[in-house]
Every structure is written in structure tokens, then in C-alpha cells.
Write a protein that holds these residues in place. Structure first.
Motif, PDB file in Angstrom:
ATOM      1  N   GLY A 557       2.808   0.870   5.348  1.00 34.96           N
ATOM      2  CA  GLY A 557       2.096  -0.386   5.513  1.00 34.96           C
ATOM      3  C   GLY A 557       0.635  -0.300   5.119  1.00 34.96           C
ATOM      4  N   VAL A 558      -0.220  -1.030   5.868  1.00 36.20           N
ATOM      5  CA  VAL A 558      -1.650  -1.064   5.578  1.00 36.20           C
ATOM      6  C   VAL A 558      -2.441  -0.237   6.580  1.00 36.20           C
ATOM      7  N   THR A 559      -1.739   0.624   7.339  1.00 41.32           N
ATOM      8  CA  THR A 559      -2.446   1.401   8.357  1.00 41.32           C
ATOM      9  C   THR A 559      -3.373   2.442   7.753  1.00 41.32           C
ATOM     10  N   LEU A 560      -3.222   2.742   6.475  1.00 40.23           N
ATOM     11  CA  LEU A 560      -4.206   3.566   5.788  1.00 40.23           C
ATOM     12  C   LEU A 560      -5.197   2.652   5.081  1.00 40.23           C
ATOM     13  N   ALA A 561      -5.684   1.658   5.803  1.00 41.49           N
ATOM     14  CA  ALA A 561      -6.533   0.629   5.205  1.00 41.49           C
ATOM     15  C   ALA A 561      -7.730   1.172   4.443  1.00 41.49           C
ATOM     16  N   PRO A 562      -8.442   2.187   4.932  1.00 42.12           N
ATOM     17  CA  PRO A 562      -9.582   2.680   4.158  1.00 42.12           C
ATOM     18  C   PRO A 562      -9.204   3.203   2.772  1.00 42.12           C
ATOM     19  N   GLU A 563      -7.929   3.603   2.585  1.00 39.28           N
ATOM     20  CA  GLU A 563      -7.488   4.128   1.300  1.00 39.28           C
ATOM     21  C   GLU A 563      -7.319   3.032   0.250  1.00 39.28           C
ATOM     22  N   GLY A 564      -7.217   1.776   0.709  1.00 36.48           N
ATOM     23  CA  GLY A 564      -7.100   0.677  -0.237  1.00 36.48           C
ATOM     24  C   GLY A 564      -5.676   0.358  -0.632  1.00 36.48           C
ATOM     25  N   GLY A 565      -5.543  -0.658  -1.496  1.00 42.38           N
ATOM     26  CA  GLY A 565      -4.228  -1.191  -1.845  1.00 42.38           C
ATOM     27  C   GLY A 565      -3.295  -0.216  -2.502  1.00 42.38           C
ATOM     28  N   ALA A 566      -3.819   0.786  -3.222  1.00 42.23           N
ATOM     29  CA  ALA A 566      -2.952   1.747  -3.900  1.00 42.23           C
ATOM     30  C   ALA A 566      -2.143   2.575  -2.914  1.00 42.23           C
ATOM     31  N   HIS A 567      -2.596   2.669  -1.675  1.00 40.84           N
ATOM     32  CA  HIS A 567      -1.901   3.447  -0.654  1.00 40.84           C
ATOM     33  C   HIS A 567      -1.283   2.553   0.420  1.00 40.84           C
ATOM     34  N   GLN A 568      -0.967   1.324   0.076  1.00 41.21           N
ATOM     35  CA  GLN A 568      -0.378   0.412   1.049  1.00 41.21           C
ATOM     36  C   GLN A 568       1.009   0.004   0.560  1.00 41.21           C
ATOM     37  N   SER A 569       2.036   0.404   1.307  1.00 41.87           N
ATOM     38  CA  SER A 569       3.409   0.098   0.901  1.00 41.87           C
ATOM     39  C   SER A 569       3.781  -1.304   1.358  1.00 41.87           C
ATOM     40  N   ILE A 570       4.389  -2.044   0.468  1.00 42.31           N
ATOM     41  CA  ILE A 570       4.741  -3.437   0.745  1.00 42.31           C
ATOM     42  C   ILE A 570       6.245  -3.651   0.745  1.00 42.31           C
ATOM     43  N   GLY A 753       3.845 -11.234   6.904  1.00 41.77           N
ATOM     44  CA  GLY A 753       3.914  -9.879   6.358  1.00 41.77           C
ATOM     45  C   GLY A 753       2.913  -9.707   5.239  1.00 41.77           C
ATOM     46  N   VAL A 754       3.098  -8.663   4.458  1.00 41.44           N
ATOM     47  CA  VAL A 754       2.162  -8.307   3.394  1.00 41.44           C
ATOM     48  C   VAL A 754       2.756  -8.694   2.048  1.00 41.44           C
ATOM     49  N   THR A 755       2.039  -9.531   1.318  1.00 39.58           N
ATOM     50  CA  THR A 755       2.533  -9.993   0.022  1.00 39.58           C
ATOM     51  C   THR A 755       1.561  -9.731  -1.120  1.00 39.58           C
ATOM     52  N   GLU A 756       0.380  -9.247  -0.819  1.00 40.83           N
ATOM     53  CA  GLU A 756      -0.642  -9.023  -1.839  1.00 40.83           C
ATOM     54  C   GLU A 756      -1.143  -7.584  -1.773  1.00 40.83           C
ATOM     55  N   PHE A 757      -1.706  -7.108  -2.900  1.00 42.96           N
ATOM     56  CA  PHE A 757      -2.372  -5.819  -2.885  1.00 42.96           C
ATOM     57  C   PHE A 757      -3.577  -5.896  -1.954  1.00 42.96           C
ATOM     58  N   GLY A 758      -3.845  -4.791  -1.257  1.00 39.69           N
ATOM     59  CA  GLY A 758      -4.954  -4.768  -0.327  1.00 39.69           C
ATOM     60  C   GLY A 758      -6.223  -4.221  -0.938  1.00 39.69           C
ATOM     61  N   GLN A 759      -7.165  -3.906  -0.069  1.00 41.33           N
ATOM     62  CA  GLN A 759      -8.422  -3.303  -0.473  1.00 41.33           C
ATOM     63  C   GLN A 759      -8.907  -2.430   0.663  1.00 41.33           C
ATOM     64  N   SER A 760      -9.873  -1.587   0.386  1.00 39.43           N
ATOM     65  CA  SER A 760     -10.396  -0.712   1.432  1.00 39.43           C
ATOM     66  C   SER A 760     -11.047  -1.537   2.531  1.00 39.43           C
ATOM     67  N   ASP A 762     -11.328  -1.646   7.335  1.00 39.81           N
ATOM     68  CA  ASP A 762     -10.801  -1.071   8.562  1.00 39.81           C
ATOM     69  C   ASP A 762      -9.509  -1.805   8.906  1.00 39.81           C
ATOM     70  N   LEU A 763      -8.812  -1.327   9.938  1.00 41.14           N
ATOM     71  CA  LEU A 763      -7.483  -1.864  10.232  1.00 41.14           C
ATOM     72  C   LEU A 763      -7.537  -3.343  10.624  1.00 41.14           C
ATOM     73  N   ALA A 764      -8.523  -3.711  11.436  1.00 36.64           N
ATOM     74  CA  ALA A 764      -8.629  -5.112  11.875  1.00 36.64           C
ATOM     75  C   ALA A 764      -8.817  -6.039  10.680  1.00 36.64           C
ATOM     76  N   ASP A 765      -9.690  -5.620   9.758  1.00 33.72           N
ATOM     77  CA  ASP A 765      -9.906  -6.453   8.572  1.00 33.72           C
ATOM     78  C   ASP A 765      -8.660  -6.517   7.700  1.00 33.72           C
ATOM     79  N   ALA A 766      -7.935  -5.407   7.629  1.00 32.49           N
ATOM     80  CA  ALA A 766      -6.709  -5.396   6.833  1.00 32.49           C
ATOM     81  C   ALA A 766      -5.678  -6.356   7.422  1.00 32.49           C
ATOM     82  N   TYR A 767      -5.515  -6.330   8.732  1.00 31.22           N
ATOM     83  CA  TYR A 767      -4.562  -7.245   9.370  1.00 31.22           C
ATOM     84  C   TYR A 767      -4.975  -8.704   9.154  1.00 31.22           C
ATOM     85  N   LYS A 768      -6.282  -8.936   9.200  1.00 31.19           N
ATOM     86  CA  LYS A 768      -6.774 -10.306   8.986  1.00 31.19           C
ATOM     87  C   LYS A 768      -6.581 -10.721   7.539  1.00 31.19           C
TER      88      LYS A 768
END
Length: 787
Positions: A557-570, A753-760, A762-768
Motif C-alpha cells: 500500500g502507501v504505508t511507505l509514504a516517504p518513498e513515494g509513488g514508485a514504492h506504493q502498490s495499488i 481505495g488507491v487509484t492514483e500514483f502517490g508522492q512522498s 507522511d502517512l497522514a498526508d498519504a491517506y488524505k
């Protein structure tokens, strides 16, 4: 395609011979019969079978033909019952023909290629009626399976002294398969250069599906194997034409043949034999070359130019008998695609089917009749005696399976500290060593250079790292080191390079040892969840081929939020749900992880077993949120629900249930918080925690089915039909994974759920950012309720 003239006359006095005592004349008779049978098997599936659809059944007569002599030399002279062979996908008719002549395939199957319950289109270890050692429908990946099986056997033998012996692990590849990256990831692994039991034979017919392969590529491939520590053997020319090369003008003939493009060589195979000499002379007419060619009849010259190393049975036999057993060997055997068929050497022969007239001509040249295609050799002939003798020698006795291994349903240690499911896995494996030694002995872990970051450190410290040869640990006296990397022959962790394809390929073969040699293993492979997609094809192949293993994707998921979208499994939750013969899990709490993981271990390495995929997180979750019952009976009920796919975490309280919140995995704290917020507004919200959306979906599919054979009723426990309510589903992955729940009771639904690539972040911002936090869940619930 215009057929080339037949080439059956030997041009010189040098016979097809073997220095190892093989009856080459008998092998040649067998080769002609195998050529016929392989073509006839494909012909029967197309011309001989009623077909109302008009869709071509297909088959690969030309690709099979180039492999015939190689496979005859192996099965009818070289192999033992201990050897295991991976056969290139398009040569499956040859394997079926050989099994038939060896008495290993009932003749009733010869007309069933690509039919239901018949011979599979490509070799299948679990679906074909004859002996097949490796499934190879997945080009390139099946070829490496023998390599991983060799490592799996070495591992078994190091752990269990009674392991049955093994012989050579042979892979027969088409040259176009060497374009696959999986080949080179496997060849480059450092352990492979020590595997002297590996023998790869490349069918170098220099044709792929669409093109003729440039010769320069072959030289590069040979160098790549040599650089990886392999013995490289090249069989370019047969002994007959080699005798011509030794005559005056012969060196020029060799130079002319080897310098011409592959396309020109194959064009020579297609012209009338009377034109060959002129084409070979070309613009560089020399007296010696002209004299050599004039000394041969057109038929003799036609045969000579076809005399490649991969078609010289005596040369093949001697080569296989003499390969190095101290390092892996690759044999590049030059062949002609379609050798011996009217489609020989044609650039469009890949899936071309012979006509009835061509089949009759082939039958005559092979000594059989089209009306009696499945005739075997007459009793008393040398070929019949070889077939009988080899059939008995290659017949295998079934292995006695190892004793049942008890895997506990629970380790009984309470989980009181806040913990992630990834950390819980590390604790589980470390506790397993002490609490369940019998099961522990069967566990083997592997990882692509991420063992410590996927929490295998405690396990490795207790069990060690397995190695073909023990290595000195120069950091053994370092008191600051947390991870003790001790490489020994009896370790239980296998570390690979950063190659996820290798990881799951090895796991698949480790998970097949119970059926190959009667010794059960429970392989556990860990990798970063975003890279599950990269490993998907070989993972799926391993499961299809009968390998049972546990794949752990973590963190997810996005729990590795600081790593950014390349490390977020969707998409991985959906991948797990859709993979056949595999159960996908995503537990939220440490206790759920323990129950579900032990349950999955119990299903691995057994007849009728199944693989498992665990999607774990690095996010710490408070175990108190799980509200575990203290009563033993109720606790056992919770465990049974968890391993069935999910449970009701809480009822809405005194208010009626107006909405149901459904969560998966590490997102459960937000789901519970949203339920609390709804309660403060006077809205009754039920909470469902799914440990396996996969199993719940199966329950949904089985409900009311007449053919499903029963199954879990967990779907009705979680979503009682008499208590409908709108649903809000949320997971740290693609929302469509849970969209099927709308059909459970016909409820209105909102899937988060998660439908877009993320970005670096923190976890709260990633969830938001992705709309999966508490506020988003609350908003979705209120919207559904019209508030």
C-alpha cells in the motif's frame, strides 16, 4: 510452400557414428519414427478431428522437427530415471511421441492434442497423461525451472539425509527463448556456476516466430554463458560434412557456409538440389571448391548442407556423454527448423500445417503408412529392442511421501504490544523455531536481498543462511552486528540477488519437492509488495506447474509514504484475489496474521494443497482494536472466522445498524475511528474486518451454486441477508477489489481505495491524498445515508 527435394543419400563414406557404443543405426530409425509421430499427432488434431468452429487447432510441426534428433539422443541413450528434463514448449509433440514409444503413453491419447482431457498444447507436469517433468508453456521461465529444481534438490539433500538421489537437470530451449530476461537473471545468479548437474541444450534453428535470427547474436550468447562460468559446447556441423571440410576445397566450403547470412543458408535448403552448387560457389569461383562440389551428386550435396551438429546422432550422443559434471554446461546445437519436413527452413513454417499429400510423402520416407499412423517397431528389430530397454530403464518408482508434519493452529502467545503485521511475521517465524520444531524443519525462506527489511532477521539468526559451500563469516566477532549472516550447508534461508523472477521461480520448485521426491517443504518468499507485479508471471507459472509456496509482499500500500509513488502498490490486492490455486490474505492485526499464516502453512506441500499470498504492512496497529474475546470458545470462533476470510469486529451498539464499514489490513484503525465518529452522531455503524477478500469472494460465488461443492458461508455471517445496510469499503489498494460486496445483499456501496500514483509524504498526508483516511470514510458513510 514448395517442398525441397528429399535428401536421403549419404554423401561420403564416413558413417553417422558414436564412440560411446550407441547403436546409431537404431537411433536413426527411432528418430525417423519420432519425426513422423510428432507430425502425425499435430495432423490428427487438425485434419483428423471434427471441428465445427472453423478455428485452427494448431500445433508446431516445424519447431518439433528441429528437436527430434536431440531428444532421441537423450531419451534413447543418455538419460537415466534420475534425470529431469524441461522440454521447450513447441516440442511437446516430440515428447508425447517419445513417451508413446517408451510405453509411457496410452495410444488413445495420440489423437487428443489440444483436446479436453487430452495432450496439452505445451508440456504440463500436472495435466498431461504421460511423464512430463516441467511445465514449459511460459517461454523462458519453464526453461529455468530445471535450474531451480536442482537447487531445491540440493537443499533437500542437505536437510534430510533420506532424500532420494537426483541426476541431471536438463533444459531443452529454443534459441528465441534466450531473448527472455528470465534466462539471464537465472544464469547470472552466483550459486548457479556451481551446479554441475545442469545441462542446457539450445535448439539453434535460428528462427523465431516471425523472423530468422541473425548469426551475430549467437556468438554473443555463447560469450554470455562462458562469462557466467558455464562450459559452452558448440555443435555446428555434423561429422559427414566435417569430412568434406578436410578435403581440398573443404576449408573454403566451410568458410562460405559460415560467412553467409542465415537467410541465405535457409534459402539454399529450399531450392532444387541442382542449384545448390552454383549458389555455394557464388561470385568467388575457385578451382578447389568447384572440384569438391563437382565430386558430389546433387542429392549428396543436398544432404551435406543439411548435416548440422544438432542432427548428427552419433555426435550428440558423444557430446552428452562427455559434458563436464563440475560446472553447468550449455550445448548450442545447430539445427534446421522443420528438418525432414516439406516446410524445412521456410521462414513462415512456425505454425504451418502439412497437407494430406505432404503427410503421405512424409509417411513413405519414414517407413509408415498414413492409414496406420501409430504403428510401433516390429518385434525383434534393433529399434524395438532399444525402445523396450530404454522404457524399462527410464520407468520411475513412486517416492514414499514424508511423514505428515503437524502445523499448529496457534502458538498461544498473546499479542499485547502495538505491532505491524510485518513485524508479527518476524516474531512468528522466530517463535516457530521453539514452539513447533517439526514444522520448522520443513520451512525454508528466500528473499531477493531484502531479508532484513522484510523482518526475516530473527529467523536467519536462529537457522542460518543456506549455501552450496560453507563460507567463513568474517563478522562473527562483531558485537555491533544485529543480523548474523552465517552461510552454512544446513541453513534454512536462501538469499538471491535482486531478481524477483528468480525468487518466485525458486519458491515454486521448493514447493514441488513433495511431489518430485516425496519430501515436503514449506517455502516462504518475501519481497517488497510493489514488485509482486514484476514477479507475477513466474509466480503464476510455478503455481500452474504444481509448486505450492507462500509469497509475502511487504510493505504494501502507501504505508511507505516517504518513498513515494514508485514504492506504493495499488493493484496487488486484485492480483491476489484473481490468481488461481492461491489464497490471498491481508490481515490487520498480529493475532490475525499468526492464525492465517499457520493455516496457510498447513496447506503447502501436500496433495490438494494451495499457495498463499500475504500482503503485509509496516504500519503499527494497536492489538486492542481487535477486541479479542477472552473466553476460549469465543476466541476459537474468532480464529475460525479469521481463517475463513473475516469477522464482525463490532456491532453498532444499541442503535440499529444503519451502515456497515468494511476494512482490510492496516487501514482498520481509520475504519474503527470512523465508526466511533458515526456513533457520536447517533448513527449505528457495524464494522467488518476482512482477513481475506479472496475467501469472502469465493464464499459469495459459491452461495447458491449447484456445482461449487459447498464451501464457506462466511459471506452471510459478515453480511446477514435479513439486515441490509449501505456499505463503505476501504483498503490500501485499488477500490474495485471489494466492489463485489454490493452483490452480497444488493446494498448501495461506496468503495474507497488507491487509484492514483502517490508522492512522498507522511502517512497522514498519504491517506488524505488518496481519500482513505477517517474523514474520507466518514464522508462516504454520511453521503450514502443522505446526511
Amino acid at each position: 510452400m514448395t517442398p525441397p527435394p528429399p535428401a536421403t543419400t549419404t554423401p561420403t563414406t564416413v558413417p553417422d557414428q558414436s564412440t560411446g557404443g550407441a547403436d546409431v543405426a537404431a537411433l536413426r530409425d527411432i528418430s525417423r519414427r519420432v519425426l513422423w509421430l510428432s507430425a502425425a499427432i499435430v495432423d490428427a488434431a487438425n485434419r483428423g478431428r471434427h471441428n465445427e468452429t472453423g478455428i485452427k487447432v494448431g500445433g508446431h510441426q516445424a519447431s518439433s522437427a528441429s528437436m527430434v534428433d536431440i531428444m532421441v539422443a537423450l531419451w534413447f541413450h543418455h538419460l537415466t530415471d534420475l534425470d529431469r528434463v524441461s522440454v521447450k514448449p513447441h516440442a511437446s509433440p516430440v515428447l508425447h511421441a517419445i513417451n508413446y514409444l517408451l510405453g509411457d503413453l496410452d495410444p488413445k491419447y495420440l489423437t487428443t492434442l489440444r483436446a479436453k482431457n487430452g495432450l496439452q498444447s505445451y508440456p504440463s507436469r500436472v495435466k498431461d497423461p504421460g511423464t512430463v517433468d516441467f511445465s514449459t508453456g511460459s517461454v523462458g521461465i519453464g526453461a529455468t525451472a530445471a535450474l531451480w529444481a536442482a537447487i531445491a534438490h540440493r537443499y533437500l539433500a542437505s536437510q534430510f539425509p533420506g532424500t532420494p538421489p537426483a541426476g541431471r537437470f536438463v533444459s531443452l530451449l529454443g534459441d528465441a527463448e534466450l531473448d527472455e530476461g528470465a534466462i539471464w537473471e537465472a544464469v547470472a545468479d552466483p550459486q548457479v556456476s556451481n551446479l554441475g548437474e545442469l545441462l542446457w541444450v539450445v535448439d539453434l534453428n535460428r528462427q523465431s516466430l516471425d523472423r530468422i535470427v541473425p548469426d551475430i547474436q549467437i556468438t554473443r550468447l555463447q560469450g554470455m554463458f562462458a562469462a557466467a562460468g558455464w562450459q559452452v559446447v558448440v555443435l555446428k556441423w555434423g561429422r559427414t560434412i566435417s569430412e568434406l571440410f578436410a578435403r581440398p576445397g573443404g576449408e573454403e566450403l566451410r568458410r562460405r557456409l559460415e560467412e553467409m547470412p542465415n537467410e541465405e543458408y535457409q534459402r539454399i535448403l529450399r531450392v532444387d538440389s541442382s542449384e545448390i552448387a552454383a549458389r555455394l560457389v557464388g561470385e568467388n569461383d575457385s578451382g578447389e571448391l568447384r572440384s569438391l562440389l563437382d565430386s558430389l551428386t546433387a542429392a549428396q550435396l543436398s544432404t551435406a548442407v543439411r548435416d548440422l551438429g544438432g542432427h548428427d546422432l552419433g555426435l550428440l550422443v558423444d557430446t552428452f556423454d562427455g559434458v563436464d559434471t563440475h560446472r553447468p554446461t550449455v550445448v548450442f546445437a545447430y539445427t534446421v527448423k522443420g528438418h525432414g519436413l516439406p516446410t524445412e527452413g521456410h521462414p513462415n513454417n512456425h505454425s504451418a500445417l502439412l497437407t494430406e499429400a505432404q503427410m503421405r510423402s512424409l509417411a513413405e520416407s519414414c517407413g509408415v503408412r498414413l492409414e496406420d499412423p501409430w504403428r510401433t517397431f516390429d518385434t525383434g528389430t534393433a529399434a524395438a529392442e532399444v525402445c523396450d530397454r530404454r522404457g524399462q530403464l527410464l520407468r520411475r518408482s513412486p517416492h514414499t511421501p514424508s511423514a505428515p508434519v503437524p502445523v499448529p493452529t496457534s502458538l498461544g502467545h498473546p499479542h499485547r504490544k502495538t505491532s505491524s503485521t510485518q513485524a508479527a511475521l518476524g516474531r512468528l517465524l522466530a517463535d516457530l523455531v521453539r514452539d513447533a520444531p517439526e514444522a520448522t524443519a520443513r520451512v525454508v525462506t528466500c528473499s531477493p536481498d531484502v531479508a532484513s527489511s522484510t523482518n526475516l532477521g530473527g529467523w536467519i539468526n536462529k537457522t542460518g543462511v543456506w549455501s552450496i559451500a560453507e563460507r567463513h563469516d568474517w563478522f562473527a566477532d562483531d558485537t555491533d552486528r544485529v543480523l548474523r549472516w552465517s552461510e552454512v550447508r544446513n541453513g534454512q534461508h536462501l538469499e538471491l540477488g535482486i531478481a524477483e523472477v528468480n525468487l518466485v521461480s525458486l519458491a515454486g520448485e521448493l514447493g514441488a519437492t513433495w511431489s518430485r521426491w516425496g519430501q515436503r517443504l514449506i517455502p516462504i518468499a518475501t519481497l517488497y509488495d510493489p514488485f509482486v507485479s514484476r514477479a507475477l508471471e513466474p509466480w503464476s507459472y510455478g503455481i500452474y506447474a504444481g509448486g505450492q509456496s507462500i509469497l509475502v509482499g511487504t510493505p504494501s500500500g502507501v504505508t511507505l509514504a516517504p518513498e513515494g509513488g514508485a514504492h506504493q502498490s495499488i493493484t496487488t490486492p486484485s492480483i491476489g484475489l484473481e490468481q488461481p490455486s492461491c489464497v490471498a490474505w491481508e490481515p490487520a492485526f498480529a493475532q490475525d496474521l499468526e492464525w492465517c499464516f499457520l493455516h496457510a502453512m498447513n496447506q503447502v506441500g501436500v496433495p490438494g494443497g494451495t499457495s498463499a499470498y500475504f500482503r503485509l504492512s509496516t504500519r503499527p496497529v494497536d492489538p486492542a482494536l481487535a477486541l479479542l474475546p477472552e473466553d476460549p470458545a469465543l476466541l476459537e470462533r474468532r480464529r475460525l472466522q479469521a481463517v475463513a476470510g473475516g469477522y464482525r469486529l463490532r456491532a453498532p451498539g444499541p442503535a440499529p445498524e444503519q451502515i456497515t464499514l468494511v476494512g482490510v489490513g492496516a487501514i482498520m484503525p481509520e475504519v474503527v475511528a470512523a465508526a466511533d465518529a458515526l456513533a457520536e452522531l447517533g448513527i449505528g455503524a457495524g464494522v467488518v474486518c476482512l482477513t481475506s477478500p479472496d475467501l469472502v469472494f469465493r464464499s459469495f460465488q459459491q452461495r447458491g451454486s449447484r456445482t461449487a461443492g459447498g464451501g464457506s458461508d462466511i459471506i452471510d455471517e459478515l453480511f446477514p441477508p435479513h439486515r441490509p445496510a449501505p456499505l463503505v469499503t476501504v483498503l490500501d489498494g485499488h477500490p474495485h477489489t471489494l466492489s463485489y460486496l454490493a452483490g452480497a445483499r444488493g446494498d448501495r456501496i461506496r468503495c474507497l481505495g488507491v487509484t492514483e500514483f502517490g508522492q512522498s509524504s507522511d502517512l497522514a498526508d498519504a491517506y488524505k491524498l488518496h481519500g482513505i483516511g477517517t474523514e474520507a470514510i466518514l464522508d462516504a458513510a454520511l453521503t450514502l445515508l443522505g446526511r
